[in-house]
Scaffold this active site. Structure first.
Site, PDB file in Angstrom:
ATOM      1  CB  CYS A   1      -0.866  -0.033   1.263  1.00 30.98           C
ATOM      2  SG  CYS A   1      -1.928   1.413   1.454  1.00 30.98           S
TER       3      CYS A   1
ATOM      4  CB  CYS B   1      -3.194   3.723  -5.504  1.00 31.27           C
ATOM      5  SG  CYS B   1      -4.497   2.943  -4.521  1.00 31.27           S
TER       6      CYS B   1
HETATM    7  N1  DGL Z   1      -4.084   0.538  -1.988  1.00 33.49           N
HETATM    8  C1  DGL Z   1      -3.614   1.681  -1.300  1.00 33.49           C
HETATM    9  C2  DGL Z   1      -2.370   2.290  -1.961  1.00 33.49           C
HETATM   10  O1  DGL Z   1      -1.603   1.613  -2.598  1.00 33.49           O
HETATM   11  C3  DGL Z   1      -4.546   2.735  -0.783  1.00 33.49           C
HETATM   12  C4  DGL Z   1      -6.004   2.712  -0.983  1.00 33.49           C
HETATM   13  C5  DGL Z   1      -6.774   3.476   0.074  1.00 33.49           C
HETATM   14  O2  DGL Z   1      -6.999   4.684  -0.075  1.00 33.49           O
HETATM   15  O3  DGL Z   1      -7.115   2.834   1.054  1.00 33.49           O
HETATM   16  O4  DGL Z   1      -2.119   3.459  -1.811  1.00 33.49           O
END
Ligand code: DGL
Length: 255
Positions: A70, A180
């Site tokens: 993430c 993301c």
């Molecule tokens: N999947 C996450 C990232 O790579 C974030 C998504 C969210 O806002 O929770 O930043």
């Protein structure tokens, strides 16, 4: 080796998906913080609290290395978590350097969440690698909500992308960084609204390569348990021992 991978939700599955293909020999725990997704629209302090809880959970479940799949959680919390815990923590950040290395004569559009786009980590990265001022950033938080609903290629998704990208002259860009992990699900929808010269770049493989480097370094210590004054040596500290062993390797033939 038991490896913990986590994300705010289902985005990090794109990292796990690739890990299972290229490193199937390991055991994995995947943790999606479905109670608190989306992270990108929370405060940095909230995200630090969630990440701290997850890392503790992973340690309690016996993992030996953690991948923060993430970009948002990495941006908000990796530094502070590395100071707090000794377990190795591999983070991820938008693959801006890779985009510049591959398509660096043209503009680069980085899509991520608001926390990532506005974070110091992102701005430090751009300052470091964007010597020709080619990088633009855009936050696309709604994509996280669409992904969590399993809505990937609807008209609503495509209209959202068209709307949010309408202020960029897309003919100037040759790469779009998926900053993301939730955005990997939308490549077909992005494709439908982007000109053909734009290539996707993501950081999943780069992150897993860092994990591999860590594992390779540690697998050079077969069957040895190390103790410092009665305390078992774990995590990052093992890499320090490895550095000593590497040096001894180089010293051994000097007479
Ligand atoms: N999947 C996450 C990232 O790579 C974030 C998504 C969210 O806002 O929770 O930043």
């Amino acid at each position: 080796m038991k490896i913990g991978i986590f994300d705010s939700g289902i985005g990090g599955l794109s990292v796990l998906h690739q890990a299972l293909k290229i490193m199937p020999e390991h055991q994995y725990i995947y943790y999606a913080d479905e109670k608190n997704v989306p992270y990108g629209e929370k405060t940095k302090e909230q995200v630090i609290g969630y990440v701290d809880e997850i890392i503790q959970f992973m340690i309690d479940h016996g993992v030996e290395a953690i991948v923060i799949a993430c970009n948002t959680a990495t941006s908000a919390a990796v530094k502070i978590m590395r100071e707090k815990y000794t377990i190795p923590i591999i983070g991820m950040e938008p693959a801006v350097k890779k985009a510049i290395d591959l398509y660096g004569d043209y503009r680069v559009l980085v899509c991520a969440t608001p926390i990532t786009v506005n974070g110091k980590k992102m701005h430090d990265l751009v300052d470091r690698v964007d010597k020709k001022n080619l990088v633009d950033l855009v936050a696309l938080p709604q994509l996280v909500r669409f992904a969590e609903k399993q809505e990937f290629d609807s008209e609503a998704v495509k209209n959202y992308l068209k709307e949010e990208l309408s202020c960029f002259d897309l003919s100037q860009y040759h790469s779009l960084v998926l900053g993301c992990t939730h955005f990997n699900y939308f490549k077909d929808s992005f494709r439908a609204v982007l000109p053909l010269q734009i290539h996707f770049v993501d950081g999943n493989l780069g992150t897993l390569n860092h994990l591999k480097e860590y594992i390779n370094a540690n697998s050079l210590l077969p069957g040895v348990e190390y103790y410092y004054s009665g305390q078992k040596v774990e995590g990052k500290e093992l890499m320090r021992i490895q550095a000593y062993l590497d040096r001894l390797d180089r010293m051994i033939n000097i007479e």
